[in-house]
Design an enzyme around this catalytic site. Structure first.
Site, PDB file in Angstrom:
ATOM      1  CE  LYS A  82      10.029  -7.117   5.705  1.00 24.99           C
ATOM      2  NZ  LYS A  82       8.932  -7.013   4.711  1.00 24.99           N
ATOM      3  CB  SER A 157       6.740  -9.749   6.210  1.00 24.38           C
ATOM      4  OG  SER A 157       7.161  -9.023   5.060  1.00 24.38           O
ATOM      5  CB  SER A 181       5.304  -7.048   3.410  1.00 25.08           C
ATOM      6  OG  SER A 181       4.911  -8.389   3.319  1.00 25.08           O
TER       7      SER A 181
END
Length: 470
Positions: A82, A157, A181
């Site tokens: 990520k 996210s 997330s």
């Protein structure tokens, strides 16, 4: 050597066996996934950056495998990272123009452990700006899209990571979870997402911790086995993270059967009825596996911690703004405003937030004396349009900006482990994830429960049409 055309469908254990017996090389596998990324990433926009030198790491893995000395169970496996995690030499934009030219010279701790395990760090996945929103879109790379329906969001996210794994662009992704997330994007893409206990996966050397120790790293995977492999490679204390030494011994298990308390809604937030139906079916299946299931409200109040939670992001952004004078010019206006609001809060306000967090953690841990697992829907809403920050309505009812995330944020606040399991029998018709929350420190017991559920009710046979199209 060429990889089989259906390699992306293989269970991670089968891939690892093929690497070890020499019927597959890490270089061939990397090429297989890179070809899929080249073809499908323009549709789902999962990756923000790809490492052009990844083949060198694959060649090193092949040397270890040929010598019979794999460094871990992840040797040679491509893993996406990520884009709010620091990888040496790779961009770390955090989805913001403020960091669009930033390339760290070091790996932060979990990334360093992943690299040392022999994983191939194939590239960085897309995030919303500062990873503070529940969808995935930013000024640098645009919106990530859900492989099950590219008009819709994969959530956030970790939406880019979820889109990558769901589309078969990579077997695993290393992500962060500061309010759901990992878990909600997994629920919205028919994947497994695991948020470990605070401190279970040590952290150090990353971006400033906007959400204090409430944000943790963890995996998004297609299966429990894949998530466990990544978790075990990263687990363990480090002197660089004192909180990693604070975990209690694993709580005593009450036999194989678990006492599970199911909470189907958190007033006043609405919940999609299709998600409720799928989660209720998941609970019936757990009961059929021999677990004791009760139904009712949460055994504690989350309103005070929700109020404190709403202030933490602004306080964290105020710190970024103080440290970097370009923040006011480079960050998006909404985050500049949020940073100003955070800066207007006092030290007493911050102390009150911290006291609220600590009191809440004591309350939740006491509640687990009477249950082994608290279960809830994961996302209260199904996927919504990819460029909209949040769904304005859920099941026909007006929804607040964080209504879709009502079930997940409090779990970060208390620090307990949680996992999202796919429970939709026909994900093409409707996606749903069931969240299981364990006692603090009971990470492996939670993975064991997920594995038993998956063995009885497998989900990895389902793929988006986009992923399997020739």
């Amino acid at each position: 050597m060429n990889a089989p055309a259906d390699l992306f469908r293989w269970p991670l254990a089968a891939i690892a066996r093929a690497l070890r017996d020499g019927s597959l090389t890490a270089r061939a596998m990397l090429s297989h996934f890179q070809d899929r990324i080249e073809r499908l990433n323009p549709v789902v926009n999962a990756f923000a950056w790809l490492d052009p030198a990844a083949h060198r790491a694959a060649d090193v893995s092949d040397e270890h495998l040929r010598a019979g000395r794999p460094r871990s169970e992840l040797e040679g496996i491509p893993v996406a990272v990520k884009d709010n995690l620091l990888v040496a030499g790779q961009p770390a934009t955090w989805g913001s123009p403020l960091y669009q030219h930033y390339r760290p010279t070091h790996d932060e701790l979990p990334v360093a452990r992943l690299r040392a395990a022999g994983a191939i760090l194939i590239g960085k996945t897309n995030v919303p700006e500062f990873t503070l929103q529940g969808y995935t879109c930013n000024p640098l790379f645009g919106a990530s899209r859900n492989p099950w329906n590219p008009a819709l969001t994969p959530g956030g996210s970790s939406g880019g990571a979820a889109a990558a794994v769901a589309a078969g662009l990579v077997p695993l992704a290393l992500c962060t979870d500061g309010g759901g997330s990992i878990r909600r994007p997994a629920a919205l893409t028919h994947l497994l997402g695991f948020k470990p206990s605070t401190g279970r996966l040590a952290r150090h050397g990353g971006f400033p911790a906007l959400l204090l120790d409430c944000e943790v790293v963890g995996p998004i995977a297609r299966s429990t086995e894949g998530a466990r492999r990544l978790f075990e490679c990263l687990a363990g204390p480090s002197p660089l993270d004192p909180s990693s030494f604070a975990l209690p011994p694993a709580p005593a298990a009450h036999g194989v059967r678990r006492r599970i308390h199911y909470v189907d809604h958190l007033p006043p937030h609405p919940v999609d009825r299709g998600i409720q139906a799928a989660c209720l079916q998941g609970m019936r299946r757990l009961e059929a596996l021999g677990h004791t299931v009760t139904h009712g409200p949460l055994p504690f109040d989350v309103s005070e911690v929700d109020a404190a939670w709403s202030q933490l992001g602004g306080i964290g952004l105020a710190l970024l703004a103080r440290r970097d004078p370009e923040f006011a010019h480079q960050a998006s206006p909404a985050f500049v405003d949020l940073a100003r609001a955070g800066a207007a809060l006092s030290a007493a306000d911050l102390l009150a937030c911290l006291e609220t967090l600590q009191a809440f953690r004591r309350t939740v841990r006491a509640a687990f004396a009477g249950v082994d697992i608290i279960a809830t829907p994961c996302s209260a809403a199904p996927p919504w349009p990819a460029t909209e920050i949040y769904p304005g309505t859920i099941d026909g009812a007006s929804a607040a900006p964080r209504s879709h995330a009502a079930f997940t944020g409090w779990v970060n606040a208390c620090g307990h482990p949680a996992i999202s399991l796919p429970v939709a029998d026909d994900p093409a018709a409707g996606l749903a994830g069931l969240q299981l929350i364990g006692d603090f420190g009971a990470d492996r017991a939670l993975l064991d429960l997920a594995q038993r559920y998956e063995t009885a009710h497998p989900w990895t046979q389902h793929w988006p049409a986009l992923a399997t199209a020739p």
